[in-house]
Design a protein around this motif. Structure first.
Motif, PDB file in Angstrom:
ATOM      1  N   GLN A   3       2.514 -25.959  -9.821  1.00  0.00           N
ATOM      2  CA  GLN A   3       3.580 -25.652  -8.863  1.00  0.00           C
ATOM      3  C   GLN A   3       4.810 -26.438  -9.274  1.00  0.00           C
ATOM      4  O   GLN A   3       4.710 -27.628  -9.619  1.00  0.00           O
ATOM      5  CB  GLN A   3       3.147 -26.007  -7.446  1.00  0.00           C
ATOM      6  N   SER A  25       3.161 -30.158  -9.697  1.00  0.00           N
ATOM      7  CA  SER A  25       1.849 -30.450  -9.136  1.00  0.00           C
ATOM      8  C   SER A  25       0.860 -29.400  -9.619  1.00  0.00           C
ATOM      9  O   SER A  25       1.253 -28.335 -10.094  1.00  0.00           O
ATOM     10  CB  SER A  25       1.895 -30.468  -7.607  1.00  0.00           C
ATOM     11  N   GLY A  26      -0.422 -29.727  -9.517  1.00  0.00           N
ATOM     12  CA  GLY A  26      -1.439 -28.759  -9.911  1.00  0.00           C
ATOM     13  C   GLY A  26      -1.605 -28.630 -11.401  1.00  0.00           C
ATOM     14  O   GLY A  26      -2.178 -27.664 -11.896  1.00  0.00           O
ATOM     15  N   ASN A  76       5.183 -37.400 -12.093  1.00  0.00           N
ATOM     16  CA  ASN A  76       5.002 -35.963 -12.397  1.00  0.00           C
ATOM     17  C   ASN A  76       6.325 -35.210 -12.280  1.00  0.00           C
ATOM     18  O   ASN A  76       6.402 -34.119 -11.692  1.00  0.00           O
ATOM     19  CB  ASN A  76       3.957 -35.336 -11.469  1.00  0.00           C
ATOM     20  N   THR A  77       7.358 -35.795 -12.836  1.00  0.00           N
ATOM     21  CA  THR A  77       8.705 -35.239 -12.673  1.00  0.00           C
ATOM     22  C   THR A  77       9.413 -35.217 -14.022  1.00  0.00           C
ATOM     23  O   THR A  77       9.299 -36.154 -14.811  1.00  0.00           O
ATOM     24  CB  THR A  77       9.507 -36.070 -11.659  1.00  0.00           C
TER      25      THR A  77
END
Length: 116
Positions: A3, A25-26, A76-77
């Motif tokens: 996502q 994410s994911g 996570n960016t």
């Protein structure tokens, strides 16, 4: 499935700067290359920049020297620092974990408008 949530766009004058963010994410973020793309008005989506899992970077000629892609694996960016913006940078900007030729899932994108 990953996502993707892009943010940070806005209206800026020519010569200005913006910093885009893309939260992922994911997906196992740290092992993925990450890509930024943009969709200019009336045109096809185009590749902007890539950062590998090892933090190697590549840029489209049109943004080289003005844009910088970076990543924070702990968050996570992935980021896109955009400097010396030009009207032709106006577009909806997207990130993805996959090359656009095979990507089927996209975020909502973030609008960047460069205008005086």
């Amino acid at each position: 499935q990953a996502q993707l949530v892009e943010s940070g766009g806005g209206l800026v004058q020519p010569g200005g700067s913006l910093r885009l963010s893309c939260a992922v994410s994911g997906s196992i973020f740290s092992v993925n290359a990450m890509h930024w793309y943009r969709l200019p008005p009336g045109k096809q989506r185009e590749w902007v920049a890539t950062i590998t899992s090892g933090a190697s970077t590549k840029y489209a000629d049109s943004v080289k020297g003005r844009f910088t892609i970076s990543r924070d694996n702990a968050k996570n960016t992935v980021y896109l620092q955009m400097n010396s913006l030009k009207p032709e940078d106006t577009a909806v900007y997207y990130c993805n974990t996959l090359p656009q030729t095979i990507a089927t899932i996209w975020g909502q994108g973030t609008q960047v408008t460069v205008s005086s």
